[in-house]
Scaffold this motif. Structure first.
Motif, PDB file in Angstrom:
ATOM      1  N   LYS A 131      36.761  19.306  23.023  1.00  0.00           N
ATOM      2  CA  LYS A 131      36.647  20.708  22.625  1.00  0.00           C
ATOM      3  C   LYS A 131      36.374  20.845  21.130  1.00  0.00           C
ATOM      4  N   LYS A 132      36.907  19.919  20.333  1.00  0.00           N
ATOM      5  CA  LYS A 132      36.658  19.985  18.893  1.00  0.00           C
ATOM      6  C   LYS A 132      35.226  19.568  18.555  1.00  0.00           C
ATOM      7  N   ILE A 133      34.584  18.856  19.454  1.00  0.00           N
ATOM      8  CA  ILE A 133      33.201  18.471  19.206  1.00  0.00           C
ATOM      9  C   ILE A 133      32.241  19.507  19.785  1.00  0.00           C
ATOM     10  N   PHE A 134      32.432  19.842  21.056  1.00  0.00           N
ATOM     11  CA  PHE A 134      31.466  20.704  21.736  1.00  0.00           C
ATOM     12  C   PHE A 134      31.845  22.177  21.712  1.00  0.00           C
ATOM     13  N   GLY A 135      33.035  22.524  21.274  1.00  0.00           N
ATOM     14  CA  GLY A 135      33.480  23.913  21.379  1.00  0.00           C
ATOM     15  C   GLY A 135      33.772  24.202  22.837  1.00  0.00           C
ATOM     16  N   GLU A 180      40.971  17.558  24.411  1.00  0.00           N
ATOM     17  CA  GLU A 180      41.137  18.207  23.109  1.00  0.00           C
ATOM     18  C   GLU A 180      40.034  17.762  22.139  1.00  0.00           C
ATOM     19  N   LEU A 181      39.765  16.470  22.123  1.00  0.00           N
ATOM     20  CA  LEU A 181      38.697  15.948  21.264  1.00  0.00           C
ATOM     21  C   LEU A 181      37.348  16.529  21.679  1.00  0.00           C
ATOM     22  N   MET A 221      24.964  15.725  20.292  1.00  0.00           N
ATOM     23  CA  MET A 221      26.259  15.069  20.125  1.00  0.00           C
ATOM     24  C   MET A 221      26.672  14.368  21.410  1.00  0.00           C
TER      25      MET A 221
END
Lengths: 411, 274
Positions: A164-168, A161-162, A263
């Motif tokens: 996905k919030k960083i890399f989409g 989940e994390l 990132m």
């Protein structure tokens, strides 16, 4: 869930071995419809039974027989829900409110499978069919109308989940595993499922790294090379048993310069920690340790519990709807058998009186028949009306039961 | 201005208010469904603004001498159009909660200019200055969006750094998406502004003999162009990204707006009509 694992194992094995379990359940006197549900967590029997007490007793003894349990063992772990409570229990189970991990989707599939099995064995009838369809409907409503399954409640999914919030999108992201612990492996599996590719495993022992590399179609590296590998990776999962930091902050800083400040997600699930916490303060570097991930999981668990309250309201609605339907159903067969019994008595008596009835002319015979019919109808009118209407003083089920007893309808 | 125009214009603003409220509510209530509805409302507002602008252009041959109201309406229209196009590409609805207030602000500015006075002085009413105007406005609208994306990036970045996974973090787009929006908007904004400046210079060179380049607003615009050019260069060539880029694009836009007002208040320029 009240049964210890050893008992559940015995029960589960017993259920798996028996091929004709449904037939045996239906053979118990008074059992009209039946199905059974076995998961790693529960063994449950659902049955529609006639009013007689023996049926329930025999049904309660049955799991003990299947699992070869002693009577005290059976008594200790058995729970029995009747009527409305049973409906509520099934709806809660299907909606995953009664699961170990609340909101997990697996249980609904297991209930569906159990129902399919019962359906194929013709062990279900009108009540059970409707009950199960309502249960599926309830589960669907709970899933769509509440956020009970929305947020991940495992550490590995929280990491995804994390990410996905960083890399989409995780498509094409490169993963570096440092150490090959089970949790790291699980997290890597989820990441790969979401599109990450190109996995590199750096481990102290080469053999385990090779096994993992084989599994993930990746390659291995030695621990000394992780500085170089860091330049390539987008996501690093570290889980070694090292006693000091494997990854120092200045190493990460240098590699960030090499990788043009892209990132970088660092997941440190080792205790003691593998990655210098100062690395997390670097720009475009996101570092999470096991406590961070566990906090996320705990928060999500809490929000699932909050959602469960909303789910409870939905379940109560559905339980009421089903029970209302069931009540209507109970009156109908009683009325039908009451009328059938009266009709049978009339026919028997007319047959017995046939010799002297024949001496009358045809017109009089019709008159007598009409007279009998009208007397019977008048007599039945009040009990039938009472059964049809909601009664404040008696539940319709009670009323039906009393009527059955008074008129001896079950014989 | 006739009845149809009046109705369309006010409806456009009403929809603007609705979509702003919807987007903000979706942010506070953390409901994506609300944002989805608000997108459609914004689309309706955009369509109404389009018709209003087309009506103005066709009626008064106003293409080369837009009224003050239409100028601000055009600004609002540009931002809305660019945002809607971005939404199609990136599916980041929550950005709307930050963009719609800006659109609404521009619509209100337009509403305050209902007098219908002609914006551009007579000697500048030609198609070249129109191109200049449109390109410059579009470029600045894109910069505005770049800076909004940067602002959300900073919020999301601090959420992620604190490892606080609450509902806000779930609602806001991923860092990667925000960075992409920021990059696209900077790139296109810079291209539009460059083309806008070239058309302006071409007009000025032909119409005015000398001295025009000492105009404060022209110097200021050139300054903006240099700053954004520098940002873009650092982004594409040097590899500045993430939080630093987000901070810089927010700062650049804030400075841009402040200096715009300072110059408007303190100096007399040949662009005084804007």
């Amino acid at each position: 869930m009240t049964a210890p694992l050893a008992l559940r194992e015995k029960l589960f094995a017993g259920c798996e071995e028996k091929k004709n379990l449904l037939a045996e359940l239906l053979a118990i006197a008074g059992v009209r419809e039946a199905m059974y549900l076995t998961t790693c967590n529960r063994v449950e029997i659902l049955a529609v039974i006639d009013g007689c007490e023996g049926a329930e007793r025999n049904l309660c003894a049955y799991p003990g027989k299947v699992g070869s349990l002693t009577t005290p063992e059976t008594e200790k772990c058995l729970y029995v829900h009747r009527e409305e409570a049973a409906v509520r229990h099934l709806f809660r189970v299907a909606s995953s409110l009664d699961s170990m991990i609340m909101g997990e989707a697996q249980i609904l599939g297991q209930v569906k499978e159990a129902y399919r099995r019962a359906l194929e064995a013709h062990a279900t009838g009108a009540v059970m069919n409707r009950l199960l369809h309502r249960a599926f409907r309830t589960a669907k409503r709970v899933r769509t109308e509440t956020a009970i399954a929305a947020n991940p409640v495992s550490v590995s999914f929280a990491a995804v989940e994390l990410a996905k919030k960083i890399f989409g999108e995780l498509n094409g992201k490169k993963v570096l595993l440092i150490g090959a612990g089970e949790m790291a492996e699980l997290t890597a599996t989820h990441l790969l499922d979401k599109g990450a590719k190109d996995i590199v495993i750096a481990n102290r022992t080469g053999s385990q790294a090779l096994t993992l590399a084989d599994k993930f179609h990746g390659r291995t590296a030695v621990l000394e090379d992780i500085n170089a590998e860091l330049g390539e990776a987008d996501i690093v999962i570290s889980s070694t048993g090292a006693s000091s930091y494997i990854l120092q902050a200045d190493v990460v800083k240098q590699s960030q310069a090499r990788r043009k400040n892209r990132m970088l997600l660092l997941i440190d699930i080792a205790v003691p920690r593998d990655i210098d916490p100062a690395a997390g303060e670097l720009e475009n570097v996101y570092l999470y340790n096991i406590d961070n991930l566990q906090d996320i999981v705990d928060d999500n668990m809490q929000s699932r519990r909050n959602e469960a309250m909303k789910a409870g309201v939905i379940i109560e609605e559905e339980v009421k709807m089903f029970c209302d339907w069931l009540k209507g159903l109970e009156a109908v067969p009683t009325i039908v058998s009451l009328r059938a019994k009266a009709e049978a008595i009339v026919q028997t008596e007319i047959a017995r009186a046939a010799p002297w009835l024949q001496s009358m002319n045809e017109e009089d015979q019709h008159k007598v028949a009409a007279l009998i019919g009208s007397i019977v109808n008048k007599l039945l009118h009040n009990p039938v009306t009472a059964l049809k209407e909601e009664n404040i003083e008696f539940e319709s089920a009670q009323l039906a039961a009393v009527t059955r007893q008074l008129f001896q309808l079950d014989e | 201005m006739n009845n149809a125009d009046f109705l369309l214009f006010n409806l456009a603003i009403a929809f603007g208010v609705l979509s702003t409220a919807g987007y903000l509510l979706s942010l506070f209530l953390k409901r994506v469904a609300l944002a989805r509805i608000s997108t459609w409302i914004l689309l309706a507002s955009f369509a109404l603004m389009t018709v209003t602008l087309l009506l103005s252009v066709s009626k008064e041959a106003g293409l080369i001498n837009p009224g003050r109201r239409d100028f601000f309406l055009f600004c609002a229209w540009s931002v809305a159009g660019i945002y809607l196009a971005l939404q199609l590409k990136t599916k980041t609805r929550v950005l709307g909660a930050f963009v719609t207030p800006l659109i609404l602000l521009l619509q209100i500015a337009a509403a305050a200019q209902q007098t219908g006075t002609v914006l551009v002085p007579a000697d500048m009413q030609n198609s070249l200055t129109l191109v200049h105007l449109i390109l410059a406005v579009a470029g600045e609208a894109l910069f505005a969006l770049a800076s909004l994306a940067g602002l959300i990036y900073l919020i999301q970045n601090s959420n992620l750094k604190r490892a606080k996974f609450d509902s806000l973090i779930r609602l806001l787009p991923s860092l990667n998406d925000l960075e992409r929006i920021n990059r696209i908007c900077l790139l296109w904004g810079f291209s539009f502004l460059t083309a806008g400046l070239i058309s302006g210079v071409a007009f000025a060179g032909a119409a005015w003999q000398a001295g025009w380049y000492a105009d404060p607003k022209i110097i200021w615009t050139f300054g903006v162009w240099v700053v954004y050019g520098f940002l873009l260069h650092q982004r594409l060539a040097i590899g500045w990204r993430g939080a630093r880029m987000a901070r810089l694009s927010v700062a650049a836009f804030v400075v841009f707006v402040i200096t715009y007002w300072l110059i408007k208040i303190c100096f007399a320029t040949i662009h005084d009509f804007i």
